[in-house]
Design an enzyme around this catalytic site. Sequence first.
Site, PDB file in Angstrom:
ATOM      1  CG  ASP A  14      -1.633   1.277   1.454  1.00 12.98           C
ATOM      2  OD1 ASP A  14      -2.301   1.725   0.514  1.00 12.98           O
ATOM      3  OD2 ASP A  14      -1.516   1.866   2.547  1.00 12.98           O
ATOM      4  CG  MET A  15       2.019   5.502  -1.894  1.00 11.99           C
ATOM      5  SD  MET A  15       1.731   6.455  -3.415  1.00 11.99           S
ATOM      6  CE  MET A  15       0.145   7.237  -3.049  1.00 11.99           C
ATOM      7  CG  ASP A  16      -1.302   7.753   0.525  1.00 17.63           C
ATOM      8  OD1 ASP A  16      -0.308   8.480   0.366  1.00 17.63           O
ATOM      9  OD2 ASP A  16      -2.231   7.684  -0.295  1.00 17.63           O
ATOM     10  CG  ASP A 172      -1.814   2.455   6.575  1.00 19.11           C
ATOM     11  OD1 ASP A 172      -2.195   3.499   7.136  1.00 19.11           O
ATOM     12  OD2 ASP A 172      -2.027   2.227   5.374  1.00 19.11           O
TER      13      ASP A 172
END
Length: 203
Positions: A14-16, A172
């Site tokens: 995942d990025m953010d 997250d």
Amino acid sequence: MYEEYSHFKAIIFDMDGTLVDSGKLHENAWRQTLNHYGIPIDNALMRSLAGVPTKETVDILAKHFNVELSVSSDVVNDYKEAIVRETIHQFVKPTPLAEYAEQCKGLKPMAVGTGAYTTEAKMVLETCGLTHLIDHTVGADQVVNPKPAPDTFLRCAKLMGVEPKDCIVFEDAQAGIQAAKDAGMFVVDVHEKLNIVNDYFLE
């Protein structure tokens, strides 16, 4: 720390809040956007919607607060994205997971599967100097059903040519963790396992 994950054939980040510390970038953009369009701000609700694409988040917020928007969610999205573009260099930086990605470069394929839209995601990765590590970037605009549906991660696996069961996902947000599980992938909660905390609408 990561040795136990070495048997997986491909990695999806995942990025953010996972590969990139961007909580303040999006919180700032959301606060300006919600204030502009008269939508109340609820920290806990915003945190619970982490990982959900902007347009869907706008629709959920408008319904939750019974707000009649004078513009479409597309217009609201464009307003927020403009703020993100203007402020990106102030707020984003890689998390410690970037070091793991560096170690794995050339050894196994890596993808980013994000609730952000692809153009924004690539801009964030480029700003953080991570573009060279990622083979594929799959944003919410590339799938019919974004997170918490599994489509984003399944597309990552397909692009990498790897079976879902052979992929490990680092996430997250609850929406993303659910998406990874439903995709049949092994998922690591980076907050719980790696102490990576997304500074996003904290109480």
